[in-house]
Design an enzyme around this catalytic site. Structure first.
Site, PDB file in Angstrom:
ATOM      1  N   ASP A 103      68.076  85.887 -30.762  1.00 29.76           N
ATOM      2  CA  ASP A 103      68.386  85.643 -29.352  1.00 29.76           C
ATOM      3  C   ASP A 103      67.667  84.430 -28.760  1.00 29.76           C
ATOM      4  O   ASP A 103      67.599  84.282 -27.543  1.00 29.76           O
ATOM      5  CB  ASP A 103      68.070  86.893 -28.507  1.00 29.76           C
ATOM      6  CG  ASP A 103      66.637  87.384 -28.707  1.00 29.76           C
ATOM      7  OD1 ASP A 103      65.731  86.545 -28.895  1.00 29.76           O
ATOM      8  OD2 ASP A 103      66.419  88.612 -28.676  1.00 29.76           O
ATOM      9  N   ARG A 120      66.673  81.064 -24.139  1.00 32.59           N
ATOM     10  CA  ARG A 120      66.759  82.512 -24.347  1.00 32.59           C
ATOM     11  C   ARG A 120      68.167  82.932 -23.994  1.00 32.59           C
ATOM     12  O   ARG A 120      68.664  82.655 -22.915  1.00 32.59           O
ATOM     13  CB  ARG A 120      65.740  83.216 -23.454  1.00 32.59           C
ATOM     14  CG  ARG A 120      65.720  84.743 -23.594  1.00 32.59           C
ATOM     15  CD  ARG A 120      65.246  85.158 -24.966  1.00 32.59           C
ATOM     16  NE  ARG A 120      64.948  86.586 -25.020  1.00 32.59           N
ATOM     17  CZ  ARG A 120      65.867  87.548 -25.160  1.00 32.59           C
ATOM     18  NH1 ARG A 120      67.140  87.229 -25.249  1.00 32.59           N
ATOM     19  NH2 ARG A 120      65.494  88.812 -25.215  1.00 32.59           N
ATOM     20  N   ASP A 137      69.046  91.524 -26.254  1.00 36.10           N
ATOM     21  CA  ASP A 137      67.728  91.572 -26.876  1.00 36.10           C
ATOM     22  C   ASP A 137      67.898  92.065 -28.308  1.00 36.10           C
ATOM     23  O   ASP A 137      68.219  93.232 -28.540  1.00 36.10           O
ATOM     24  CB  ASP A 137      66.811  92.516 -26.089  1.00 36.10           C
ATOM     25  CG  ASP A 137      65.384  92.513 -26.618  1.00 36.10           C
ATOM     26  OD1 ASP A 137      64.986  91.508 -27.230  1.00 36.10           O
ATOM     27  OD2 ASP A 137      64.669  93.514 -26.426  1.00 36.10           O
ATOM     28  N   THR A 138      67.718  91.170 -29.275  1.00 38.66           N
ATOM     29  CA  THR A 138      67.838  91.554 -30.683  1.00 38.66           C
ATOM     30  C   THR A 138      66.464  91.937 -31.226  1.00 38.66           C
ATOM     31  O   THR A 138      65.437  91.536 -30.673  1.00 38.66           O
ATOM     32  CB  THR A 138      68.426  90.404 -31.524  1.00 38.66           C
ATOM     33  OG1 THR A 138      67.556  89.263 -31.437  1.00 38.66           O
ATOM     34  CG2 THR A 138      69.809  90.021 -31.019  1.00 38.66           C
ATOM     35  N   GLU A 174      62.948  92.117 -33.383  1.00 35.77           N
ATOM     36  CA  GLU A 174      62.021  91.071 -33.802  1.00 35.77           C
ATOM     37  C   GLU A 174      62.235  90.723 -35.281  1.00 35.77           C
ATOM     38  O   GLU A 174      62.519  91.595 -36.102  1.00 35.77           O
ATOM     39  CB  GLU A 174      60.573  91.537 -33.603  1.00 35.77           C
ATOM     40  CG  GLU A 174      60.200  91.839 -32.167  1.00 35.77           C
ATOM     41  CD  GLU A 174      60.173  90.587 -31.313  1.00 35.77           C
ATOM     42  OE1 GLU A 174      59.912  89.501 -31.855  1.00 35.77           O
ATOM     43  OE2 GLU A 174      60.418  90.697 -30.110  1.00 35.77           O
ATOM     44  N   ARG A 197      61.671  79.207 -20.304  1.00 31.85           N
ATOM     45  CA  ARG A 197      62.774  79.121 -21.251  1.00 31.85           C
ATOM     46  C   ARG A 197      64.085  79.030 -20.478  1.00 31.85           C
ATOM     47  O   ARG A 197      64.236  79.668 -19.439  1.00 31.85           O
ATOM     48  CB  ARG A 197      62.796  80.349 -22.168  1.00 31.85           C
ATOM     49  CG  ARG A 197      61.572  80.503 -23.032  1.00 31.85           C
ATOM     50  CD  ARG A 197      61.604  81.809 -23.812  1.00 31.85           C
ATOM     51  NE  ARG A 197      61.637  82.973 -22.929  1.00 31.85           N
ATOM     52  CZ  ARG A 197      61.589  84.229 -23.358  1.00 31.85           C
ATOM     53  NH1 ARG A 197      61.516  84.485 -24.651  1.00 31.85           N
ATOM     54  NH2 ARG A 197      61.623  85.236 -22.503  1.00 31.85           N
TER      55      ARG A 197
END
Length: 215
Positions: free
Chosen positions: A46, A57, A62-63, A65, A105
């Site tokens: 992401d 971003r 939200d993928t 980690e 970001r």
């Protein structure tokens, strides 16, 4: 009388001008026009760097980690995103609301050859959850696709029971200050922690920007 008319005219012109500017600012809070960029660096599922905007971003998704913490499907999501970006003939970005987050970001929708990358990630089952800091143009569509991915047990959901995951993780009551990884830390501090915070760990600051586990 002429003086009064001049005053009234001046007020009207000022009001119209103010309305125009305000409307313009308001329009920026909706998905803007797409603009073409080139990939300079792919970070994970992401996050990536593009020409014109720098570190970006991806909005709303939200993928897992994939760098310091290796969460389930993290590498898979990262490989998919990087592959799509690297082989794309055309990459376009689109603003939707604030253009920067508190970590500086750039926040964007990402389009690869005319397809919304966030949508593709959700359909593949590579999106763990959504972060919701406002109302986004494609939010409702992505929530529906997430539910479908859960129902079909694809990607992350292949070994999990279908459940609603479109809400931000709630902060439990705890005094814990040491965490194994970002997943655990975000249960307490959803947006990560800055350097100097009692829960900060340099191993979780994957981009070394002084903020651990930021979204």
């Amino acid at each position: 009388m002429k003086s009064l008319l001049k005053v009234i005219s001046a007020i009207m012109i000022f009001t119209l001008g103010f309305t125009f500017v305000f409307s313009g600012e308001k329009a920026e809070a909706r998905a803007g026009a797409k603009f073409t960029v080139k990939l300079t660096k792919c970070v994970d599922g992401d996050t990536a760097y593009f020409t014109k905007v720098g570190k970006s971003r991806f909005l709303y998704v939200d993928t897992p980690e994939s760098t310091i913490q290796h969460e389930a499907y993290g590498k898979t999501a990262a490989n998919y995103t990087c592959s799509m970006l690297k082989k794309a003939k055309k990459i376009q970005l689109q603003y939707d609301g604030p253009r920067k987050d508190k970590y500086n970001r750039t926040l964007v929708w990402v389009w690869v050859d005319g397809k919304l990358l966030q949508k593709l990630l959700v359909q593949k089952g590579y999106v763990e959850k959504f972060y919701d800091y406002g109302t986004y143009s494609y939010e409702s569509e992505l929530i529906k696709l997430q539910k479908q991915a859960q129902k079909n047990r694809v990607g992350l959901w292949s070994k999990k029971k279908a459940s609603s995951s479109n809400s931000t993780t709630k902060k439990p009551s705890t005094s814990k200050t040491s965490f194994k990884n970002c997943t655990e830390l975000r249960k307490v501090y959803p947006n990560g922690v800055p350097k100097g915070h009692k829960a900060y760990d340099s191993k979780m600051d994957r981009d070394k920007d002084g903020y651990a586990c930021e979204r």
